[in-house]
Enzyme design. Sequence first.
Site, PDB file in Angstrom:
ATOM      1  N   LYS A  68      18.502  -1.988 -22.130  1.00  0.00           N
ATOM      2  CA  LYS A  68      17.583  -2.327 -23.053  1.00  0.00           C
ATOM      3  C   LYS A  68      17.791  -1.290 -24.360  1.00  0.00           C
ATOM      4  O   LYS A  68      18.156   0.010 -23.671  1.00  0.00           O
ATOM      5  CB  LYS A  68      16.185  -2.292 -22.691  1.00  0.00           C
ATOM      6  CG  LYS A  68      15.831  -3.515 -21.820  1.00  0.00           C
ATOM      7  CD  LYS A  68      14.281  -3.686 -21.640  1.00  0.00           C
ATOM      8  CE  LYS A  68      13.775  -4.825 -20.874  1.00  0.00           C
ATOM      9  NZ  LYS A  68      13.812  -6.031 -21.801  1.00  0.00           N
ATOM     10  N   ARG A  71      13.288 -13.756 -13.447  1.00  0.00           N
ATOM     11  CA  ARG A  71      13.559 -15.485 -13.008  1.00  0.00           C
ATOM     12  C   ARG A  71      14.657 -15.197 -11.584  1.00  0.00           C
ATOM     13  O   ARG A  71      14.178 -16.270 -10.980  1.00  0.00           O
ATOM     14  CB  ARG A  71      14.252 -16.293 -13.896  1.00  0.00           C
ATOM     15  CG  ARG A  71      15.337 -15.779 -14.493  1.00  0.00           C
ATOM     16  CD  ARG A  71      15.720 -16.549 -15.815  1.00  0.00           C
ATOM     17  NE  ARG A  71      15.116 -15.785 -17.054  1.00  0.00           N
ATOM     18  CZ  ARG A  71      15.307 -16.290 -18.245  1.00  0.00           C
ATOM     19  NH1 ARG A  71      16.115 -17.302 -18.601  1.00  0.00           N
ATOM     20  NH2 ARG A  71      15.152 -15.369 -19.431  1.00  0.00           N
TER      21      ARG A  71
HETATM   22  N1  BES Z   1      10.600  -8.144 -18.723  1.00  0.00           N
HETATM   23  C1  BES Z   1      11.186  -8.601 -19.748  1.00  0.00           C
HETATM   24  C2  BES Z   1      10.428  -9.468 -20.879  1.00  0.00           C
HETATM   25  C3  BES Z   1       9.271  -8.768 -21.420  1.00  0.00           C
HETATM   26  C4  BES Z   1       9.642  -8.239 -22.770  1.00  0.00           C
HETATM   27  C5  BES Z   1       8.208  -8.744 -20.898  1.00  0.00           C
HETATM   28  C6  BES Z   1       8.589  -7.684 -23.485  1.00  0.00           C
HETATM   29  C7  BES Z   1       7.172  -7.967 -21.774  1.00  0.00           C
HETATM   30  C8  BES Z   1       7.313  -7.581 -22.887  1.00  0.00           C
HETATM   31  C9  BES Z   1      12.481  -9.548 -19.256  1.00  0.00           C
HETATM   32  O1  BES Z   1      13.076  -9.219 -18.198  1.00  0.00           O
HETATM   33  C10 BES Z   1      13.561  -9.509 -20.248  1.00  0.00           C
HETATM   34  O2  BES Z   1      13.946  -8.605 -20.378  1.00  0.00           O
HETATM   35  N2  BES Z   1      13.914 -10.745 -21.160  1.00  0.00           N
HETATM   36  C11 BES Z   1      14.862 -10.776 -21.816  1.00  0.00           C
HETATM   37  C12 BES Z   1      15.415 -12.053 -21.338  1.00  0.00           C
HETATM   38  C13 BES Z   1      16.722 -12.303 -22.120  1.00  0.00           C
HETATM   39  C14 BES Z   1      17.778 -11.200 -21.732  1.00  0.00           C
HETATM   40  C15 BES Z   1      17.263 -13.517 -21.715  1.00  0.00           C
HETATM   41  C16 BES Z   1      14.076 -10.828 -23.239  1.00  0.00           C
HETATM   42  O3  BES Z   1      13.104 -11.486 -23.222  1.00  0.00           O
HETATM   43  O4  BES Z   1      14.709 -10.335 -24.133  1.00  0.00           O
HETATM   44 ZN    ZN Z   2      14.538  -7.788 -18.332  1.00  0.00          ZN
END
Ligand code: BES
Ligand code: ZN
Length: 494
Positions: free
Chosen positions: A273, A347
């Site tokens: 991230k 997921r």
């Molecule tokens: N844990 C995150 C989602 C999330 C984002 C939860 C902000 C709480 C606050 C999830 O694992 C994630 O990183 N999702 C990505 C998915 C993408 C790579 C398809 C996202 O939402 O950017």
């Molecule tokens: Zn994630």
Amino acid sequence: MEIKFSSQNILEQKLDLVFYPVLQDAKQIKSLLLSLGLKNSLDKKLAQENFLGKKGEHFSFEVDDVSIVLLGTGKEKKLLTDDVREFSGLCAQFLKKNNIKSIGVDIQACLRLFSDLEVLAQSFAEGFYLGGYSFDKYKTTKDLVNQADVLVFSITNDKKKAFEKFWQKGLLFAQGTILARDLVNEPAAYMTPTLLAQTAQNIASQHKEIKVKILDKEQVEKLGMHAYLGVDRGSDEPLKFIHLTYLPKAKTKEKIALVGKGITFDSGGLNIKVGDGMTDMKIDMGGAATVLGVFQVLASLNIKAEVHGIIAACENMPSGKALRPGDVVTNMQGKTIEIANTDAEGRVTLADALAYAQKQKVGTIVDLATLTGACIVALGSEYAALYANKDGLTKDLLASADTNSEKIWHMPLAPEYKELNKSQVADIRNLASSRGGGSITAALFLQEFILEDVAWAHLDIAGPAYAEKALNHYTPVGGVGFAVRTLLTWLQSK
Ligand code: BES
Ligand code: ZN
Ligand code: ZN
């Protein structure tokens, strides 16, 4: 703090302070003051302080050594359930700021604004305990706390028993929510899969109706959970697969699983991230926290259904051993998943957790996951997205959420978007080929692992699991304990 009931006049009990709810209605405020024997002597003070009874306003004065605090509840002619939580949350916050030893609430006066005694008692307790919550474990200067050692409710004898019973229910609802808040607020360095598992063991040790099984990496390998194992691979923290089982006293046919996403820290993995995207990622076990919060109190609430709590807990970290984009993993049902992005890890772990839940032969599954940032884009940070494959389940969950003033919005499991999850190399891809509708495509991914005859609902709680600022007088900044109360209400309806 001791809770007492009395059928006598609340003002004659030598308490330090008495709270009264008041509507934003000058006439009613006046008549309350008159009933307290105050006539017009406070008119000037009321005008000076510009107290109208707006929601959140308060007005204090002394009568014979008792401080009286009027708490404004707003314009509506009658109070709604959430107004009661707000009112009692405000009481709790007022007590934190002021050093007061004994307090009273005139329930007869409350009943004039809100006539359902049972709901009043329950929501008063919820607001009071949740409003008093703070997470100050790591502050050397602690937050102010409620110093009162007694809370007296003035209530007629015939109503006392019902009030007490539903106060107790509200207290349990709050306690489950508070456990979930604590778990979410705890930094990821401590809130590891191991600590989540210990929390589950601790819950099971307190209730004979609850059993717990904790699987380690070797046992998870034997079960073939290679999707979950893949996500875990980059981390130095040992994974823990948690399976709680609640068996009600009376035999039942209804078997339910609550499945929580339990990523104790989401760095994104090799698709690390960027910017401040990682800052709050200790909250990525918010779904697991809700499941544990529910289990903490469900035995005391005499739930009639058999309930399984399932959490595939691990971290999502980058390392030389971590899952790579382009890898393919196989879940315990034998389905193959192409890892297009290691940050869409929730997921992938859920693919195994949901498969395991179905092996327990449950008829209904509700999963909760801080699954997608896209959900926050769609619904903002206060609403959870609800997806379900059965209309009855949708209806029941929405109704339970409504009872608890938890914000849940029904979203479509749009079949026309299914193809966006298609992979060239495996059965399915963990990242959709289009950016739009990311919360929907994530839900559709999960649905691929659900057998047809299982009733299943998925709650994407990425937004409401965590409050970046206080949301109301009973939801302070930090972990919310989202959906604990909704799920308890829903389970009680079974
Ligand atoms: N844990 C995150 C989602 C999330 C984002 C939860 C902000 C709480 C606050 C999830 O694992 C994630 O990183 N999702 C990505 C998915 C993408 C790579 C398809 C996202 O939402 O950017
Ligand atoms: Zn994630
Ligand atoms: Zn995540």
